[in-house]
Design a protein around this motif. Structure first.
Motif, mmCIF file in Angstrom:
data_model
loop_
_atom_site.group_PDB
_atom_site.id
_atom_site.type_symbol
_atom_site.label_atom_id
_atom_site.label_comp_id
_atom_site.label_asym_id
_atom_site.label_seq_id
_atom_site.Cartn_x
_atom_site.Cartn_y
_atom_site.Cartn_z
ATOM 1 N N ASN A 96 0.817 -1.229 -0.129
ATOM 2 C CA ASN A 96 -0.055 0.008 0.104
ATOM 3 C C ASN A 96 1.050 1.350 0.059
ATOM 4 O O ASN A 96 0.843 2.065 0.945
ATOM 5 C CB ASN A 96 -0.956 0.039 0.743
ATOM 6 N N GLU A 97 1.540 1.589 -1.031
ATOM 7 C CA GLU A 97 2.533 2.541 -1.173
ATOM 8 C C GLU A 97 2.262 3.149 -2.850
ATOM 9 O O GLU A 97 2.218 2.276 -3.712
ATOM 10 C CB GLU A 97 3.834 2.280 -1.250
ATOM 11 N N LEU A 98 2.009 4.298 -2.813
ATOM 12 C CA LEU A 98 1.837 5.033 -4.184
ATOM 13 C C LEU A 98 2.847 4.701 -5.241
ATOM 14 O O LEU A 98 2.307 4.598 -6.565
ATOM 15 C CB LEU A 98 1.456 6.485 -4.237
ATOM 16 N N GLU A 99 3.955 4.341 -4.890
ATOM 17 C CA GLU A 99 4.977 4.006 -5.784
ATOM 18 C C GLU A 99 4.640 2.783 -6.394
ATOM 19 O O GLU A 99 5.467 2.426 -7.459
ATOM 20 C CB GLU A 99 6.334 4.103 -4.973
ATOM 21 N N GLN A 100 4.070 2.066 -5.667
ATOM 22 C CA GLN A 100 3.865 0.669 -6.310
ATOM 23 C C GLN A 100 2.879 0.494 -7.567
ATOM 24 O O GLN A 100 2.511 -0.149 -8.200
ATOM 25 C CB GLN A 100 3.076 -0.398 -5.397
ATOM 26 N N LEU A 101 2.431 1.756 -7.970
ATOM 27 C CA LEU A 101 1.352 2.198 -9.242
ATOM 28 C C LEU A 101 2.229 1.779 -10.441
ATOM 29 O O LEU A 101 1.715 1.396 -11.269
ATOM 30 C CB LEU A 101 0.779 3.367 -9.121
ATOM 31 N N THR A 102 3.493 2.081 -10.378
ATOM 32 C CA THR A 102 4.369 1.862 -11.579
ATOM 33 C C THR A 102 4.449 0.320 -11.729
ATOM 34 O O THR A 102 4.247 -0.152 -12.845
ATOM 35 C CB THR A 102 5.759 2.242 -11.145
ATOM 36 N N ARG A 103 4.584 -0.562 -10.704
ATOM 37 C CA ARG A 103 4.495 -2.087 -10.921
ATOM 38 C C ARG A 103 2.826 -2.476 -11.535
ATOM 39 O O ARG A 103 2.885 -3.470 -12.283
ATOM 40 C CB ARG A 103 4.746 -2.676 -9.798
ATOM 41 N N LEU A 104 1.908 -1.874 -10.957
ATOM 42 C CA LEU A 104 0.565 -1.816 -11.631
ATOM 43 C C LEU A 104 0.406 -1.751 -13.128
ATOM 44 O O LEU A 104 0.017 -2.508 -13.798
ATOM 45 C CB LEU A 104 -0.441 -1.113 -10.705
ATOM 46 N N TYR A 105 1.008 -0.519 -13.561
ATOM 47 C CA TYR A 105 0.850 -0.224 -15.021
ATOM 48 C C TYR A 105 1.834 -1.166 -15.547
ATOM 49 O O TYR A 105 1.060 -1.749 -16.896
ATOM 50 C CB TYR A 105 1.412 1.337 -14.781
ATOM 51 N N GLU A 106 2.929 -1.699 -15.420
ATOM 52 C CA GLU A 106 3.487 -2.463 -15.961
ATOM 53 C C GLU A 106 3.031 -3.858 -16.048
ATOM 54 O O GLU A 106 2.844 -4.429 -17.305
ATOM 55 C CB GLU A 106 5.070 -2.755 -15.357
ATOM 56 N N GLN A 165 -9.069 2.713 -20.755
ATOM 57 C CA GLN A 165 -10.011 2.606 -19.852
ATOM 58 C C GLN A 165 -9.861 1.806 -18.537
ATOM 59 O O GLN A 165 -10.095 2.109 -17.514
ATOM 60 C CB GLN A 165 -11.499 2.233 -20.793
ATOM 61 N N ILE A 166 -9.448 0.684 -19.161
ATOM 62 C CA ILE A 166 -9.075 -0.215 -18.029
ATOM 63 C C ILE A 166 -7.994 0.290 -17.004
ATOM 64 O O ILE A 166 -8.399 0.207 -15.551
ATOM 65 C CB ILE A 166 -8.644 -1.636 -18.435
ATOM 66 N N LYS A 167 -7.024 0.845 -17.499
ATOM 67 C CA LYS A 167 -5.906 1.306 -16.433
ATOM 68 C C LYS A 167 -6.645 2.540 -15.754
ATOM 69 O O LYS A 167 -6.387 2.609 -14.769
ATOM 70 C CB LYS A 167 -4.836 2.157 -17.464
ATOM 71 N N LEU A 168 -7.341 3.441 -16.220
ATOM 72 C CA LEU A 168 -7.988 4.500 -15.351
ATOM 73 C C LEU A 168 -8.821 3.988 -14.517
ATOM 74 O O LEU A 168 -8.719 4.182 -13.144
ATOM 75 C CB LEU A 168 -8.966 5.504 -16.311
ATOM 76 N N ALA A 169 -9.582 2.933 -14.569
ATOM 77 C CA ALA A 169 -10.529 2.365 -13.556
ATOM 78 C C ALA A 169 -9.710 1.470 -12.603
ATOM 79 O O ALA A 169 -9.825 1.842 -11.384
ATOM 80 C CB ALA A 169 -11.488 1.215 -14.224
ATOM 81 N N LEU A 170 -8.561 0.826 -12.947
ATOM 82 C CA LEU A 170 -7.977 -0.032 -12.117
ATOM 83 C C LEU A 170 -7.010 1.264 -11.248
ATOM 84 O O LEU A 170 -6.981 0.962 -9.918
ATOM 85 C CB LEU A 170 -6.981 -0.953 -12.928
ATOM 86 N N GLU A 171 -6.512 2.229 -11.844
ATOM 87 C CA GLU A 171 -5.752 3.011 -10.805
ATOM 88 C C GLU A 171 -6.473 3.709 -9.889
ATOM 89 O O GLU A 171 -6.028 4.035 -8.850
ATOM 90 C CB GLU A 171 -5.009 4.132 -11.802
ATOM 91 N N GLU A 172 -7.792 3.952 -10.225
ATOM 92 C CA GLU A 172 -8.610 4.699 -9.438
ATOM 93 C C GLU A 172 -9.011 3.794 -8.195
ATOM 94 O O GLU A 172 -8.762 4.307 -6.952
ATOM 95 C CB GLU A 172 -9.876 5.130 -9.918
ATOM 96 N N VAL A 173 -9.470 2.446 -8.480
ATOM 97 C CA VAL A 173 -9.739 1.410 -7.430
ATOM 98 C C VAL A 173 -8.376 1.340 -6.481
ATOM 99 O O VAL A 173 -8.443 1.469 -5.232
ATOM 100 C CB VAL A 173 -10.051 0.395 -7.943
ATOM 101 N N VAL A 174 -7.370 0.989 -7.175
ATOM 102 C CA VAL A 174 -5.946 0.436 -6.362
ATOM 103 C C VAL A 174 -5.592 1.690 -5.466
ATOM 104 O O VAL A 174 -5.194 1.763 -4.421
ATOM 105 C CB VAL A 174 -5.009 -0.074 -7.373
ATOM 106 N N THR A 175 -5.660 3.094 -6.144
ATOM 107 C CA THR A 175 -5.012 4.264 -5.372
ATOM 108 C C THR A 175 -5.976 4.467 -4.045
ATOM 109 O O THR A 175 -5.440 4.636 -3.143
ATOM 110 C CB THR A 175 -5.089 5.572 -6.307
ATOM 111 N N ASN A 176 -7.174 4.182 -4.397
ATOM 112 C CA ASN A 176 -8.265 4.399 -3.077
ATOM 113 C C ASN A 176 -7.842 3.501 -2.043
ATOM 114 O O ASN A 176 -7.701 3.704 -0.915
ATOM 115 C CB ASN A 176 -9.677 4.356 -3.525
#
Length: 136
Positions: free
Chosen positions: A9-19, A37-48
């Motif tokens: 649960n660290e914002l820096e981990q979003l890079t791994r999510l995108y990859e 579209q999928i990336k935007l939805a997934l980013e929103e949920v995981v960021t929360n």
């Protein structure tokens, strides 16, 4: 076949999510617009989940499972954080001017618009959010 990513649960981990997302949507042969579209939805949920599921706790796990088959992409986000069903959020009144809208709720509204179906369950102390997208 289910592809799984474990992040903290660290914002820096979003890079791994995108990859992870780019690798698998490319392997599935999904179009770039659909992938965005999928990336935007997934980013929103995981960021929360990163920001709110584990108040004052670091190094907590978030699991993302992705599966593609029968012209449908399924993504399951699982965490052991504070129980929270984002689908119970009141729908935002998007007819109001931005300065009159209350804070919150717009992200999950966007996710529901981008994905075909979004469901939530709580099981064995875990939040489980499932998003599906029909691929035509």
């Amino acid at each position: 076949m289910i592809n799984t990513l474990h992040i903290k649960n660290e914002l820096e981990q979003l890079t791994r999510l995108y990859e992870f997302l780019d690798l698998h949507t490319s392997a599935y042969g999904l179009e770039e617009q659909l992938t965005m579209q999928i990336k935007l939805a997934l980013e929103e949920v995981v960021t929360n989940v990163i920001l709110y599921a584990y108040p004052n706790k670091k190094d907590q796990d978030i699991r993302i499972d992705m599966n593609y088959g029968n012209k449908q992409l399924a993504i399951v986000i699982t965490d052991k954080g504070t129980p929270f069903n984002p689908l119970e959020m009141k729908e935002p009144d998007i007819t109001l001017p931005p300065e009159e809208r209350p804070i919150g709720g717009l992200g999950i509204y966007l996710v529901k618009q981008l994905m075909t179906e979004v469901t939530y369950s709580r099981s064995s102390g875990k939040n489980i959010l499932t998003m599906t997208k029909d691929i035509h």
